[in-house]
Design a protein around this motif. Structure first.
Motif, PDB file in Angstrom:
ATOM      1  N   VAL A 236       0.835  -1.199   0.000  1.00  0.00           N
ATOM      2  CA  VAL A 236       0.000   0.000   0.000  1.00  0.00           C
ATOM      3  C   VAL A 236       0.868   1.247   0.000  1.00  0.00           C
ATOM      4  O   VAL A 236       2.045   1.210   0.372  1.00  0.00           O
ATOM      5  CB  VAL A 236      -0.961   0.041   1.210  1.00  0.00           C
ATOM      6  CG1 VAL A 236      -1.946  -1.111   1.161  1.00  0.00           C
ATOM      7  CG2 VAL A 236      -0.217   0.037   2.527  1.00  0.00           C
ATOM      8  N   ASN A 237       0.250   2.339  -0.422  1.00  0.00           N
ATOM      9  CA  ASN A 237       0.858   3.667  -0.423  1.00  0.00           C
ATOM     10  C   ASN A 237       2.237   3.666  -1.081  1.00  0.00           C
ATOM     11  O   ASN A 237       2.337   3.433  -2.265  1.00  0.00           O
ATOM     12  CB  ASN A 237       0.862   4.256   0.981  1.00  0.00           C
ATOM     13  CG  ASN A 237      -0.557   4.423   1.515  1.00  0.00           C
ATOM     14  OD1 ASN A 237      -1.520   4.436   0.763  1.00  0.00           O
ATOM     15  ND2 ASN A 237      -0.693   4.545   2.813  1.00  0.00           N
ATOM     16  N   ASN A 238       3.283   3.883  -0.330  1.00  0.00           N
ATOM     17  CA  ASN A 238       4.638   3.937  -0.890  1.00  0.00           C
ATOM     18  C   ASN A 238       5.381   2.617  -0.693  1.00  0.00           C
ATOM     19  O   ASN A 238       6.431   2.570  -0.063  1.00  0.00           O
ATOM     20  CB  ASN A 238       5.417   5.100  -0.255  1.00  0.00           C
ATOM     21  CG  ASN A 238       4.796   6.427  -0.593  1.00  0.00           C
ATOM     22  OD1 ASN A 238       4.452   6.688  -1.744  1.00  0.00           O
ATOM     23  ND2 ASN A 238       4.608   7.280   0.407  1.00  0.00           N
TER      24      ASN A 238
ATOM     25  N   GLU B 232       4.517   0.060   1.136  1.00  0.00           N
ATOM     26  CA  GLU B 232       4.500  -0.371   2.539  1.00  0.00           C
ATOM     27  C   GLU B 232       3.727  -1.679   2.674  1.00  0.00           C
ATOM     28  O   GLU B 232       2.776  -1.933   1.939  1.00  0.00           O
ATOM     29  CB  GLU B 232       3.807   0.695   3.399  1.00  0.00           C
ATOM     30  CG  GLU B 232       4.461   2.050   3.353  1.00  0.00           C
ATOM     31  CD  GLU B 232       3.561   3.132   3.926  1.00  0.00           C
ATOM     32  OE1 GLU B 232       2.813   2.865   4.888  1.00  0.00           O
ATOM     33  OE2 GLU B 232       3.592   4.248   3.389  1.00  0.00           O
TER      34      GLU B 232
ATOM     35  N   HIS C  61      -4.860  -0.760   7.224  1.00  0.00           N
ATOM     36  CA  HIS C  61      -3.573  -0.113   7.449  1.00  0.00           C
ATOM     37  C   HIS C  61      -3.723   0.919   8.562  1.00  0.00           C
ATOM     38  O   HIS C  61      -4.814   1.412   8.823  1.00  0.00           O
ATOM     39  CB  HIS C  61      -3.085   0.532   6.146  1.00  0.00           C
ATOM     40  CG  HIS C  61      -1.620   0.805   6.106  1.00  0.00           C
ATOM     41  ND1 HIS C  61      -0.666  -0.147   6.394  1.00  0.00           N
ATOM     42  CD2 HIS C  61      -0.935   1.925   5.796  1.00  0.00           C
ATOM     43  CE1 HIS C  61       0.539   0.376   6.268  1.00  0.00           C
ATOM     44  NE2 HIS C  61       0.406   1.638   5.905  1.00  0.00           N
TER      45      HIS C  61
ATOM     46  N   GLU D 146      -2.706   3.907   8.616  1.00  0.00           N
ATOM     47  CA  GLU D 146      -2.959   5.257   8.103  1.00  0.00           C
ATOM     48  C   GLU D 146      -3.803   5.135   6.839  1.00  0.00           C
ATOM     49  O   GLU D 146      -3.979   4.041   6.306  1.00  0.00           O
ATOM     50  CB  GLU D 146      -1.657   5.995   7.808  1.00  0.00           C
ATOM     51  CG  GLU D 146      -0.757   5.305   6.825  1.00  0.00           C
ATOM     52  CD  GLU D 146       0.600   5.977   6.675  1.00  0.00           C
ATOM     53  OE1 GLU D 146       1.125   5.956   5.550  1.00  0.00           O
ATOM     54  OE2 GLU D 146       1.130   6.512   7.663  1.00  0.00           O
TER      55      GLU D 146
ATOM     56  N   ILE E 268      -5.203   4.816   3.239  1.00  0.00           N
ATOM     57  CA  ILE E 268      -4.664   4.135   2.062  1.00  0.00           C
ATOM     58  C   ILE E 268      -5.040   4.947   0.828  1.00  0.00           C
ATOM     59  O   ILE E 268      -6.217   5.219   0.595  1.00  0.00           O
ATOM     60  CB  ILE E 268      -5.228   2.705   1.948  1.00  0.00           C
ATOM     61  CG1 ILE E 268      -4.819   1.884   3.178  1.00  0.00           C
ATOM     62  CG2 ILE E 268      -4.772   2.037   0.656  1.00  0.00           C
ATOM     63  CD1 ILE E 268      -5.534   0.558   3.302  1.00  0.00           C
ATOM     64  N   PHE E 269      -4.048   5.352   0.066  1.00  0.00           N
ATOM     65  CA  PHE E 269      -4.335   6.074  -1.166  1.00  0.00           C
ATOM     66  C   PHE E 269      -3.967   5.259  -2.409  1.00  0.00           C
ATOM     67  O   PHE E 269      -4.398   5.568  -3.511  1.00  0.00           O
ATOM     68  CB  PHE E 269      -3.638   7.445  -1.202  1.00  0.00           C
ATOM     69  CG  PHE E 269      -2.138   7.405  -1.155  1.00  0.00           C
ATOM     70  CD1 PHE E 269      -1.393   7.239  -2.305  1.00  0.00           C
ATOM     71  CD2 PHE E 269      -1.463   7.532   0.058  1.00  0.00           C
ATOM     72  CE1 PHE E 269      -0.005   7.208  -2.262  1.00  0.00           C
ATOM     73  CE2 PHE E 269      -0.085   7.500   0.111  1.00  0.00           C
ATOM     74  CZ  PHE E 269       0.645   7.331  -1.058  1.00  0.00           C
ATOM     75  N   LYS E 270      -3.188   4.173  -2.225  1.00  0.00           N
ATOM     76  CA  LYS E 270      -2.790   3.353  -3.356  1.00  0.00           C
ATOM     77  C   LYS E 270      -2.593   1.908  -2.902  1.00  0.00           C
ATOM     78  O   LYS E 270      -2.043   1.658  -1.835  1.00  0.00           O
ATOM     79  CB  LYS E 270      -1.481   3.890  -3.950  1.00  0.00           C
ATOM     80  CG  LYS E 270      -0.959   3.108  -5.134  1.00  0.00           C
ATOM     81  CD  LYS E 270       0.280   3.743  -5.741  1.00  0.00           C
ATOM     82  CE  LYS E 270       1.497   3.385  -4.946  1.00  0.00           C
ATOM     83  NZ  LYS E 270       2.769   3.657  -5.634  1.00  0.00           N
TER      84      LYS E 270
END
Length: 161
Positions: free
Chosen positions: A61-63, A65, A136, A138, A140-142
């Motif tokens: 997820v995200n970067n 992670e 997650h 925090e 989740i944007f991706k």
């Protein structure tokens, strides 16, 4: 004799190129995208429109992670998916959560086919659907979903606004 060898090589290249193209242009599909209000829990519907099963799923997820919690829902097209922050509660038990390493995407489970069945009113409890459920710490944007299909690696990325 040289013509036969070149002809055989040409045929082999065409066959391999055709198979590679068939696999590359028929990867598993992404369908449903849903999230909790705070975006800390998301579901990505996935399915397989290919002619063999898909294994070896990996999710970040995200970067890039590792998600806090990760499961795959194996449900039916009538019941659908659940967005949850707890895979162990009584409500979640009905949705067939499995560890990602234990799941195989069966062929013929593409989201587009069950959406058509839902539209036609022909969906049944026998129509299996799969959803990657991610929790997650925090928002989740991706979500990146990686898998291997017939020895070819694929990476599907979905974004949550």
């Amino acid at each position: 004799m040289k013509k036969k060898i070149w002809f055989s090589v040409l045929i082999l290249v065409i066959v391999i190129g055709g198979l590679y193209s068939l696999v590359k242009f028929n990867p598993p599909e992404i369908g449903t995208l849903a999230s909790s209000e705070d975006k800390k829990s998301v579901v990505v519907g996935i399915g397989n429109k290919g002619f063999l099963e898909v294994k070896n799923l990996d999710v970040s997820v995200n970067n890039n992670e590792k998600p806090s919690k990760l499961k795959v829902q194996k449900s039916d097209a009538v019941q659908g998916f659940i967005i949850t922050d707890d895979f162990e509660n009584q409500e979640s038990e009905k949705y067939g959560f499995k560890n990602i390493g234990d799941i195989v995407l069966k062929k013929g489970t593409a989201p587009s086919s069950y959406f058509n069945k839902l539209d036609d009113g022909t969906a049944t409890k026998d129509d299996e659907i799969y959803g990657v459920s991610v929790i997650h710490h925090e928002a989740i944007f991706k979500v990146d979903i990686r898998y291997s299909y017939l020895g070819i690696s694929f990476n599907e990325t979905v974004f949550f606004n």
